[in-house]
Design a protein around this motif. Structure first.
Motif, mmCIF file in Angstrom:
data_model
loop_
_atom_site.group_PDB
_atom_site.id
_atom_site.type_symbol
_atom_site.label_atom_id
_atom_site.label_comp_id
_atom_site.label_asym_id
_atom_site.label_seq_id
_atom_site.Cartn_x
_atom_site.Cartn_y
_atom_site.Cartn_z
ATOM 1 N N MET A 183 0.838 -1.184 0.000
ATOM 2 C CA MET A 183 0.000 0.000 0.000
ATOM 3 C C MET A 183 0.880 1.245 0.000
ATOM 4 S SD MET A 183 -3.524 -0.248 1.114
ATOM 5 C CE MET A 183 -4.366 -1.776 0.945
ATOM 6 N N SER A 184 0.385 2.270 -0.620
ATOM 7 C CA SER A 184 1.142 3.513 -0.605
ATOM 8 C C SER A 184 1.006 4.177 0.752
ATOM 9 C CB SER A 184 0.654 4.444 -1.710
ATOM 10 O OG SER A 184 -0.630 4.909 -1.429
ATOM 11 N N LYS A 185 2.070 4.785 1.171
ATOM 12 C CA LYS A 185 2.091 5.409 2.483
ATOM 13 C C LYS A 185 1.162 6.629 2.501
ATOM 14 C CE LYS A 185 5.436 6.562 5.958
ATOM 15 N NZ LYS A 185 6.845 6.662 6.273
ATOM 16 N N GLY A 186 0.334 6.734 3.521
ATOM 17 C CA GLY A 186 -0.555 7.883 3.659
ATOM 18 C C GLY A 186 -1.854 7.774 2.894
ATOM 19 N N LYS A 187 -2.104 6.648 2.257
ATOM 20 C CA LYS A 187 -3.331 6.496 1.471
ATOM 21 C C LYS A 187 -4.570 6.606 2.349
ATOM 22 C CE LYS A 187 -5.920 5.390 -2.055
ATOM 23 N NZ LYS A 187 -6.414 6.435 -2.888
ATOM 24 N N GLY A 188 -4.489 6.100 3.556
ATOM 25 C CA GLY A 188 -5.626 6.175 4.463
ATOM 26 C C GLY A 188 -5.989 7.599 4.820
ATOM 27 N N TYR A 189 -4.979 8.443 4.925
ATOM 28 C CA TYR A 189 -5.257 9.849 5.262
ATOM 29 C C TYR A 189 -5.996 10.540 4.128
ATOM 30 C CZ TYR A 189 -2.202 9.067 9.197
ATOM 31 O OH TYR A 189 -1.662 8.565 10.339
ATOM 32 N N SER A 190 -5.681 10.186 2.911
ATOM 33 C CA SER A 190 -6.375 10.752 1.753
ATOM 34 C C SER A 190 -7.865 10.398 1.806
ATOM 35 C CB SER A 190 -5.752 10.221 0.461
ATOM 36 O OG SER A 190 -6.488 10.624 -0.660
ATOM 37 N N ALA A 196 -18.307 6.274 5.281
ATOM 38 C CA ALA A 196 -17.683 5.080 4.709
ATOM 39 C C ALA A 196 -16.240 5.364 4.297
ATOM 40 C CB ALA A 196 -18.492 4.595 3.507
ATOM 41 N N GLN A 197 -16.006 6.524 3.683
ATOM 42 C CA GLN A 197 -14.637 6.885 3.288
ATOM 43 C C GLN A 197 -13.741 7.031 4.515
ATOM 44 O OE1 GLN A 197 -15.812 10.352 1.001
ATOM 45 N NE2 GLN A 197 -15.069 9.412 -0.887
ATOM 46 N N ASN A 198 -14.271 7.623 5.561
ATOM 47 C CA ASN A 198 -13.507 7.796 6.783
ATOM 48 C C ASN A 198 -13.142 6.437 7.393
ATOM 49 O OD1 ASN A 198 -12.247 9.215 8.810
ATOM 50 N ND2 ASN A 198 -14.097 9.537 9.981
ATOM 51 N N ALA A 199 -14.092 5.523 7.416
ATOM 52 C CA ALA A 199 -13.833 4.181 7.940
ATOM 53 C C ALA A 199 -12.807 3.450 7.087
ATOM 54 C CB ALA A 199 -15.135 3.387 7.998
ATOM 55 N N SER A 200 -12.895 3.619 5.781
ATOM 56 C CA SER A 200 -11.927 3.001 4.879
ATOM 57 C C SER A 200 -10.523 3.536 5.142
ATOM 58 C CB SER A 200 -12.330 3.271 3.426
ATOM 59 O OG SER A 200 -11.346 2.813 2.537
ATOM 60 N N GLY A 201 -10.428 4.835 5.323
ATOM 61 C CA GLY A 201 -9.131 5.445 5.608
ATOM 62 C C GLY A 201 -8.554 4.967 6.924
ATOM 63 N N ALA A 202 -9.408 4.839 7.931
ATOM 64 C CA ALA A 202 -8.946 4.361 9.234
ATOM 65 C C ALA A 202 -8.451 2.923 9.125
ATOM 66 C CB ALA A 202 -10.076 4.459 10.256
ATOM 67 N N HIS A 203 -9.155 2.113 8.355
ATOM 68 C CA HIS A 203 -8.749 0.715 8.157
ATOM 69 C C HIS A 203 -7.394 0.638 7.442
ATOM 70 C CE1 HIS A 203 -9.077 -3.557 7.560
ATOM 71 N NE2 HIS A 203 -8.874 -3.387 6.269
#
Length: 60
Positions: free
Chosen positions: A1-8, A48-55
């Protein structure tokens, strides 16, 4: 995974939630049920996007 993808994803989620809240409130003020429903949908999308980013952040 790319670093920081969850924050995006979390940022996108926050933007969607904010946009949804505005639509919901404007729809409520204008008695426009369609706009209110769009706002509620955008808020759910943001959650949903926020939960995905947290995951994704947990996976890193």
């Amino acid at each position: 995974m790319s670093k920081g993808k969850g924050y995006s994803d979390k940022v996108k989620g926050a933007v969607s939630k904010a946009k949804g809240e505005v639509k919901d409130q404007v729809g409520n003020a204008a008695d426009n049920k369609r706009m209110q429903n769009e706002g509620k949908k955008d808020k759910l999308k943001g959650n949903a996007q926020n939960a995905s980013g947290a995951h994704k952040n947990r996976e890193q």
